[in-house]
Design an enzyme around this catalytic site. Structure first.
Site, PDB file in Angstrom:
ATOM      1  N   HIS A 154      11.157   9.706   3.325  1.00 31.65           N
ATOM      2  CA  HIS A 154      11.625   9.387   1.977  1.00 31.65           C
ATOM      3  C   HIS A 154      12.551  10.464   1.422  1.00 31.65           C
ATOM      4  O   HIS A 154      12.527  10.740   0.218  1.00 31.65           O
ATOM      5  CB  HIS A 154      10.431   9.200   1.046  1.00 31.65           C
ATOM      6  CG  HIS A 154       9.529   8.080   1.425  1.00 31.65           C
ATOM      7  ND1 HIS A 154       9.947   6.775   1.484  1.00 31.65           N
ATOM      8  CD2 HIS A 154       8.227   8.073   1.805  1.00 31.65           C
ATOM      9  CE1 HIS A 154       8.936   5.997   1.856  1.00 31.65           C
ATOM     10  NE2 HIS A 154       7.888   6.761   2.074  1.00 31.65           N
TER      11      HIS A 154
ATOM     12  N   GLU B 211      -1.579   2.310   6.483  1.00 33.30           N
ATOM     13  CA  GLU B 211      -0.896   1.795   5.291  1.00 33.30           C
ATOM     14  C   GLU B 211      -0.570   0.307   5.401  1.00 33.30           C
ATOM     15  O   GLU B 211       0.301  -0.186   4.692  1.00 33.30           O
ATOM     16  CB  GLU B 211       0.380   2.615   5.040  1.00 33.30           C
ATOM     17  CG  GLU B 211       1.253   2.790   6.257  1.00 33.30           C
ATOM     18  CD  GLU B 211       2.390   3.788   6.058  1.00 33.30           C
ATOM     19  OE1 GLU B 211       2.626   4.191   4.898  1.00 33.30           O
ATOM     20  OE2 GLU B 211       3.034   4.150   7.054  1.00 33.30           O
TER      21      GLU B 211
ATOM     22  N   ASP C 230       1.089   2.243  -0.442  1.00 36.55           N
ATOM     23  CA  ASP C 230       1.620   1.256   0.502  1.00 36.55           C
ATOM     24  C   ASP C 230       0.527   0.289   0.957  1.00 36.55           C
ATOM     25  O   ASP C 230       0.787  -0.910   1.141  1.00 36.55           O
ATOM     26  CB  ASP C 230       2.221   1.961   1.719  1.00 36.55           C
ATOM     27  CG  ASP C 230       3.588   2.557   1.425  1.00 36.55           C
ATOM     28  OD1 ASP C 230       4.222   2.120   0.450  1.00 36.55           O
ATOM     29  OD2 ASP C 230       4.016   3.454   2.162  1.00 36.55           O
TER      30      ASP C 230
END
Length: 272
Positions: free
Chosen positions: A54, A159, A185
């Site tokens: 990210h 996730e 998530d």
């Protein structure tokens, strides 16, 4: 006495987890310079991970942060953007003491991460000399590879519904050290976005904790920095690695808190 690779390569997170101690970590996705590692150490963090999934960090910046972590005793991990062997090897050779692997759906993919992270005979990681983990000193390859393999952690993120269903099988993979739940998530994948305290999430943590306990692995908590009471519940359940937030969230929260404080205390009188 002359130092050996095992003397030089220490993963303090692994040591604390082995002693059933709490490990506090922060994610780095904003600050590219090594000052953030000093701040993490001064703040009392045991570890940090560079979030390549990210962020737009380069491999060079990631390596500099990891090397600073090695020097300061703050264990450096990297959340990789993919589980390709070249990506995993690149961050490990750059100084990371472990990889956090996202989007793993089952035991086969978890085993691929282990193979990429470990040297033969446990894996297929290519050996290179003069690694930052041993301060770029020369030692016999067999000593260095054994020391680094012993210190390197493989952390698999849970996730998705598929990963949750396969938690027991993933935890059973030799070389996997931790299941790390990406709570936000996982909520989205299970159709309960944002509902961190949903019974389904509590059950997911219980399922993963059982998988870890039965296979001698550890459980990590992610995405609950805004709900410390809930994170505390999962620590009581047995989780010992807690991701507390990102450098970005810390900066934004601190700045917002300061402006509120200043406006409340020093608000100027109204003018007509």
């Amino acid at each position: 006495m002359e130092e050996s690779p095992r003397d030089l390569v220490r993963n303090r997170v692994k040591e604390k987890l082995a002693g059933n101690e709490l490990v506090l970590s922060m994610a780095v996705r904003l600050v590219r310079s090594i000052e953030i590692v000093s701040i993490a150490q001064s703040a009392g963090f045991d570890s940090f991970y560079v979030d390549l999934e990210h962020s737009s960090f380069s491999l060079e910046a990631t390596s500099q942060l990891c090397i600073a972590g090695l020097s300061l005793g703050v264990t450096p991990f990297v959340r990789v953007p993919s589980i390709s062997p070249d990506c995993i090897a690149g961050v490990l050779d750059g100084g990371a003491l472990g990889v956090i692997a996202p989007h793993v759906q089952g035991a086969d993919e978890a085993a691929r991460v282990v193979r990429a992270a470990k040297y033969p005979p446990s894996g297929s990681r290519s050996f290179t000399g003069a690694l930052p983990h041993v301060r770029f000193r020369s030692f016999p390859a067999i000593e260095v590879s054994a020391a680094i393999d012993a210190a390197t952690m493989v952390i698999i993120m849970i996730e998705s519904a598929a990963a949750l269903e396969a938690a027991e099988a993933i935890a059973a993979v030799e070389g996997v050290d931790m299941l790390f739940i990406g709570t936000n998530d996982l909520c989205a994948e299970l159709g309960i976005p944002g509902q961190l305290d949903h019974p389904t999430i509590r059950q997911a943590y219980a399922t993963c904790m059982r998988a870890c306990a039965s296979n001698g692995k550890h459980l990590g908590i992610g995405g609950l920095n805004a709900n410390p009471a809930l994170a505390a519940d999962f620590v009581k359940l047995g989780a010992r690695y807690v991701s507390t937030g990102t450098d970005l969230s810390f900066l934004a929260a601190g700045a917002a808190a300061k402006t509120r404080q200043m406006r409340e205390r020093f608000s100027p009188p109204s003018f007509n």
